[in-house]
Design a protein around this motif. Structure first.
Motif, mmCIF file in Angstrom:
data_model
loop_
_atom_site.group_PDB
_atom_site.id
_atom_site.type_symbol
_atom_site.label_atom_id
_atom_site.label_comp_id
_atom_site.label_asym_id
_atom_site.label_seq_id
_atom_site.Cartn_x
_atom_site.Cartn_y
_atom_site.Cartn_z
ATOM 1 N N GLU A 144 5.878 0.457 -0.596
ATOM 2 C CA GLU A 144 5.240 -0.125 -1.764
ATOM 3 C C GLU A 144 3.871 0.448 -2.093
ATOM 4 O O GLU A 144 3.475 0.736 -3.175
ATOM 5 C CB GLU A 144 5.011 -1.687 -1.413
ATOM 6 N N ARG A 145 2.912 1.086 -0.991
ATOM 7 C CA ARG A 145 1.794 1.506 -1.266
ATOM 8 C C ARG A 145 2.057 2.800 -2.037
ATOM 9 O O ARG A 145 1.290 3.207 -3.078
ATOM 10 C CB ARG A 145 1.086 1.847 0.157
ATOM 11 N N THR A 146 3.023 3.552 -1.581
ATOM 12 C CA THR A 146 3.442 4.952 -2.175
ATOM 13 C C THR A 146 3.675 4.480 -3.886
ATOM 14 O O THR A 146 3.348 5.216 -4.640
ATOM 15 C CB THR A 146 4.589 5.588 -1.638
ATOM 16 N N LYS A 147 4.531 3.491 -4.279
ATOM 17 C CA LYS A 147 5.068 3.152 -5.444
ATOM 18 C C LYS A 147 3.610 3.020 -6.499
ATOM 19 O O LYS A 147 3.660 3.129 -7.711
ATOM 20 C CB LYS A 147 5.972 2.158 -5.435
#
Length: 41
Positions: free
Chosen positions: A31-34
């Protein structure tokens, strides 16, 4: 878990909880990467 193994005790519940925590952490990283958060180069 290591202590349980050393005492020859079952550690299934602890192992399952660790797997669940790793799954949650993996989802949070994805999620953080997205969201565009990447480590500095």
């Amino acid at each position: 878990m290591h202590e349980q193994i050393n005492r020859d005790e079952g550690c299934t519940l602890v192992a399952q909880e660790i797997i669940r925590m790793r799954t949650v952490m993996s989802e949070l990283v994805q999620e953080r990467t997205k969201l565009g958060d990447r480590p500095p180069s």
